[in-house]
Design an enzyme around this catalytic site. Sequence first.
Site: not given
Length: 182
Positions: A15-19
Site C-alpha cells: 500500500g502507501c509507502f508512507w505507511c
Amino acid sequence: MEIQEGMEVATFAGGCFWCTEAVFLELKGVQRVVSGYIGGETINPTYKDICNGDTGHAEAIQITFDPSEISYGELLEIFFATHDPTTLNRQGNDIGTQYRSEIFYNNENQKDLAEAYIDLMTRENTFGKPIVTKISPASIFYEAEDYHQNYYNQNKLQGYCSYVITPKVEKLKKVYKDKLKN
C-alpha cells in the site's frame, strides 16, 4: 545504493509507502528504509507518473537490515501484520495497482521464505480470506522524491498520517515491543 558488508535488503509493497516506511523504521536491526517505486515498465518514474496506476509500478519500500539483529522472516511477519494482504490493488481508501501487496525478493532464499510464509498462512486460514500478495523477483528500485522519505515522522499531524499511519505504528509498538529500537 551500496550495501554494507553483512547487511541485506528486503523490498516490500504493502500500500502507501508512507505507511510501510513508518512501521519498518521503528525496528531494531533496520539500518535504512527508502520509499520508492518498483515492478513497472516506466524508467525513472515520478510520484505523478505512478498515481495514474498505469506504469505497472507499486509504491514500495527498500529495507536495509542486519540479519544478525532481525531476520527476513521477522520482517515478513511484520509486513503481513501491518497491512491487508487479502485486498487486490488496494489498502483502505488507497486504490489502484500502485497500492498492491507484493514481495520483491532479492535472492532465492527470500523467495523460498516468502512462499513458505504465505503457504503457512493459507493453510492456517490466518486472514479468513485468500492472500493475494504476489511474489516477484526484484527489478530496478527507483527512489521516490525526497519529500516522500521519512514522510510520517515529519508530518505526524497531517490528517492521513494521524488517521491511517499512527494506528499502524501504535499496533507495531504494542505487538512487537521487543523488536523496536530504543
